[in-house]
Enzyme design. Structure first.
Site, PDB file in Angstrom:
ATOM      1  N   ASP A  67       0.847  -1.197   0.000  1.00  0.00           N
ATOM      2  CA  ASP A  67       0.000   0.000   0.000  1.00  0.00           C
ATOM      3  C   ASP A  67       0.882   1.246   0.000  1.00  0.00           C
ATOM      4  O   ASP A  67       1.642   1.463   0.948  1.00  0.00           O
ATOM      5  CB  ASP A  67      -0.896  -0.046   1.251  1.00  0.00           C
ATOM      6  CG  ASP A  67      -1.716   1.222   1.419  1.00  0.00           C
ATOM      7  OD1 ASP A  67      -1.864   1.972   0.436  1.00  0.00           O
ATOM      8  OD2 ASP A  67      -2.206   1.458   2.544  1.00  0.00           O
ATOM      9  N   ASN A  82      -0.326   4.460  -0.240  1.00  0.00           N
ATOM     10  CA  ASN A  82      -0.959   5.727   0.187  1.00  0.00           C
ATOM     11  C   ASN A  82      -1.676   5.646   1.534  1.00  0.00           C
ATOM     12  O   ASN A  82      -2.432   6.533   1.887  1.00  0.00           O
ATOM     13  CB  ASN A  82      -1.925   6.230  -0.898  1.00  0.00           C
ATOM     14  CG  ASN A  82      -3.055   5.237  -1.152  1.00  0.00           C
ATOM     15  OD1 ASN A  82      -3.135   4.205  -0.465  1.00  0.00           O
ATOM     16  ND2 ASN A  82      -3.906   5.537  -2.104  1.00  0.00           N
ATOM     17  N   ASP A 109      -4.115   3.822   2.648  1.00  0.00           N
ATOM     18  CA  ASP A 109      -5.564   3.580   2.780  1.00  0.00           C
ATOM     19  C   ASP A 109      -5.860   2.129   3.196  1.00  0.00           C
ATOM     20  O   ASP A 109      -7.017   1.719   3.252  1.00  0.00           O
ATOM     21  CB  ASP A 109      -6.309   3.949   1.490  1.00  0.00           C
ATOM     22  CG  ASP A 109      -5.953   3.039   0.324  1.00  0.00           C
ATOM     23  OD1 ASP A 109      -5.100   2.136   0.510  1.00  0.00           O
ATOM     24  OD2 ASP A 109      -6.516   3.209  -0.766  1.00  0.00           O
ATOM     25  N   ASP A 164      -1.862  -1.135  -3.940  1.00  0.00           N
ATOM     26  CA  ASP A 164      -2.200  -0.371  -5.143  1.00  0.00           C
ATOM     27  C   ASP A 164      -1.087  -0.496  -6.176  1.00  0.00           C
ATOM     28  O   ASP A 164      -0.025  -1.069  -5.909  1.00  0.00           O
ATOM     29  CB  ASP A 164      -2.463   1.101  -4.777  1.00  0.00           C
ATOM     30  CG  ASP A 164      -1.413   1.634  -3.821  1.00  0.00           C
ATOM     31  OD1 ASP A 164      -0.235   1.375  -4.067  1.00  0.00           O
ATOM     32  OD2 ASP A 164      -1.790   2.276  -2.802  1.00  0.00           O
ATOM     33  N   ASP A 203     -10.072 -15.633 -16.694  1.00  0.00           N
ATOM     34  CA  ASP A 203     -10.893 -16.084 -15.573  1.00  0.00           C
ATOM     35  C   ASP A 203     -12.064 -16.930 -16.082  1.00  0.00           C
ATOM     36  O   ASP A 203     -12.697 -16.585 -17.085  1.00  0.00           O
ATOM     37  CB  ASP A 203     -11.432 -14.836 -14.855  1.00  0.00           C
ATOM     38  CG  ASP A 203     -12.119 -15.153 -13.552  1.00  0.00           C
ATOM     39  OD1 ASP A 203     -11.428 -15.564 -12.616  1.00  0.00           O
ATOM     40  OD2 ASP A 203     -13.355 -14.991 -13.468  1.00  0.00           O
ATOM     41  N   GLU A 241      -7.974 -20.317 -17.026  1.00  0.00           N
ATOM     42  CA  GLU A 241      -8.431 -20.907 -15.773  1.00  0.00           C
ATOM     43  C   GLU A 241      -9.604 -21.804 -16.152  1.00  0.00           C
ATOM     44  O   GLU A 241     -10.714 -21.335 -16.390  1.00  0.00           O
ATOM     45  CB  GLU A 241      -8.906 -19.832 -14.786  1.00  0.00           C
ATOM     46  CG  GLU A 241      -9.211 -20.438 -13.432  1.00  0.00           C
ATOM     47  CD  GLU A 241     -10.388 -19.816 -12.678  1.00  0.00           C
ATOM     48  OE1 GLU A 241     -10.477 -20.021 -11.469  1.00  0.00           O
ATOM     49  OE2 GLU A 241     -11.237 -19.147 -13.297  1.00  0.00           O
TER      50      GLU A 241
END
Ligand code: NOJ
Length: 535
Positions: free
Chosen positions: A22, A24, A26, A30, A201, A275
């Site tokens: 992370d 930032n 939060d 990211d 997916d 997948e």
């Protein structure tokens, strides 16, 4: 040495963006966070990264509910971050694979919002599977969602729409050419941005058959599809081919078209991995026919017990199966959908198995955190976020355990992952597992992976297939030893908790745990350990 083409025997590192790093504060990982750690990934020695979805999404299913497949969710950054990530990865010699989710959109996608407002029978509804209710008001058929509960949700005017997963993930209607052409725009969008391939997916799910017919045993197929439900294998294997929404012939037409699109990016060696959970296993080879996709996931090791006869079977079968179509297998011990291997079979066992698998021909997928030997996180029910937990009202715990953020540094949770509150809690027990600690410990799991990946590149890639030396059907040892020869390297995995002696001479390249005793043409392999010996 690198394999040719690059993906054929690549080691591919799966990053679950929300849980990686992370930048930032939060509490969620990211894209800038990933960029800042790409050197770490490169030092690991992998060839490519696969990014789980980071697209615009209400995040009802960890981003596999995509509201705009051609944009970045603000929680993860923006398109410039994505471009930068691809550039920096390439400058470090890493290929980039992104996830695409063509079976369904999020209910927040503009198409679905338009469909909700449109009339029954409209072009907007024809992009999804909308049908009228039965006369008694029940859904068009009795299929059960893979996340529990019915596969159908009713809208205001009484029609139902199909969702194999969460009700917030309406299935797309791939019989509609508009769906196919929109998806081609998405593929081109990311290819033009520079990605090197796709993880597809639910690749086996795009085409449905008998949409308006009840299945004779909906609960049976639903259970048969779940790895955590035990079932007589004969019953399971009889049920699986009857699943009307998986592995239908029509999906192959879609991938033939996609392959042409990929190949039109000449000299780029674009790859795609499916997948596809299919049965019988031979069906998986269809996805990698020469005019279709490049790889198909092999899930057999995700729930394999640490037993030599079982592992021997899986390894042998996977290699032979793919060989029948001139392809190589893929290997994965963990991913974001299954319990982490260290929790499932044990920490030392997971190291031994990883070192064995990294020696095999084909491509290896490593789920971020696996290189640290991370176990599943300990998550109080109140913190769980997986729709499986929510839709089954807690009967199934879901997949959050494998998705807990990575521990980077420091002495207490959240170990440098974030300066804020992590979206899933990390435990203080992971103090010794941080990247910081493991980097300086020559015996750490992290350094085992780094060493193994370097040795794999130097001695094993492009060395052809394996020859069995010890297995339940080869050699003379007990059933707790597996041994293979590949090129000039012998690889032995001792599965028992006592040392095993084999007659070989050569130089020890690496060992997954313990101290190897080697003299007089004999090597003693420590309990629950794998060795690589160079001749
Ligand atoms: C498979 C993905 O790996 C999983 O995380 C997701 O929930 C389902 N597909 C639905 O997209």
């Amino acid at each position: 040495m690198k394999s040719s083409p690059w993906w054929k025997q690549a080691t591919i590192y799966q990053i679950y963006p929300r849980s990686f790093f992370d930048s930032n504060g939060d509490g969620e990982g990211d894209l800038p966070g990933i960029i800042s750690k790409l050197e770490y990934v490169q030092e690991l020695g992998v060839d490519a990264i696969w990014l789980s979805p980071f697209y615009t999404s209400p995040n009802k299913d960890g981003g596999y509910d995509v509201a705009d497949p051609r944009d970045v969710d603000p929680r993860f950054g923006n398109l410039d971050d994505a471009k930068k990530l691809i550039q920096v990865a390439h400058s470090l010699g890493l290929k980039v694979i992104v996830d695409v989710v063509p079976n369904h959109f999020s209910d927040q996608h503009i198409w679905f919002q338009q469909a909700l407002r449109a009339k029954r029978g409209s072009a907007e509804r024809a992009r999804f599977h909308f049908y009228d209710a039965n006369e008694d008001g029940t859904p068009p058929n009795n299929w059960i969602s893979l996340f529990g509960g019915p596969s159908w949700t009713q809208v205001e005017d009484g029609q139902y729409y199909l969702h194999l997963f969460d009700s917030s993930q309406p299935d797309l209607n791939w019989d509609n050419p508009e769906v196919a052409s929109d998806y081609e725009v998405t593929l081109r969008f990311w290819l033009d941005l520079g990605v090197d391939g796709f993880r597809i997916d639910v690749a086996h799910g795009l085409v449905k058959e008998n949409l308006l017919t009840n299945h004779p045993d909906p609960q049976g197929i639903s259970d048969a599809l779940r790895l955590d439900v035990s079932m007589d294998p004969e019953i399971r294997y009889a049920l699986l081919p009857t699943v009307p929404y998986f592995d239908r012939q029509g999906v192959h037409e879609i991938y033939r078209k996609w392959r042409k699109l990929f190949d039109s990016y000449k000299d780029r060696d674009i790859m795609a991995v499916a997948e596809a959970w299919v049965h019988p296993p031979i069906n998986s080879t269809r996805y990698v026919r020469s005019d279709e996709l490049h790889q198909v996931f092999n899930f057999d090791l995700l729930d394999a017990p640490f037993k030599s006869d079982f592992l021997y079977e899986v390894v042998n079968r996977s290699i032979e199966l793919m060989d029948s179509v001139g392809a190589l297998p893929t290997w994965a011990l963990s991913n974001h959908d299954s319990p982490r291997v260290a929790s499932r079979i044990g920490e030392v066992q997971a190291r031994a198995l990883a070192l064995f698998v990294l020696a095999l021909p084909g491509s290896c997928y490593v789920f971020a955190g696996q290189e640290l030997g991370l176990p599943d996180g300990e998550i109080p029910d109140s913190s769980r976020q997986d729709p499986i937990y929510i839709r089954t009202k807690g009967v199934q715990k879901g997949r959050d355990g494998a998705r807990v953020p990575l521990p980077w540094s420091g002495e207490t949770a959240p170990f440098g992952f974030t300066t804020g509150k992590p979206w899933l809690p990390l435990t203080d027990k992971w103090k010794e597992l941080t990247v910081e600690k493991q980097s300086v410990d020559p015996k750490s799991t992290l350094n085992l992976f780094r060493t193994a990946l370097k040795l794999r590149a130097d001695h094993l890639i492009d060395q052809g297939s394996i020859r069995w030396l010890e297995s339940p059907e080869h050699g003379s040892k007990s059933s707790s030893l597996l041994g293979v020869r590949r090129g000039n390297v012998s690889i032995y995995m001792n599965l028992s908790d006592s040392a095993a002696e084999v007659e070989i001479t050569g130089k020890l390249l690496t060992v997954s745990a313990g101290i190897v005793d080697s003299r007089d043409g004999k090597v003693t392999i420590p309990p629950i350990s794998t060795v690589w010996v160079h001749h």
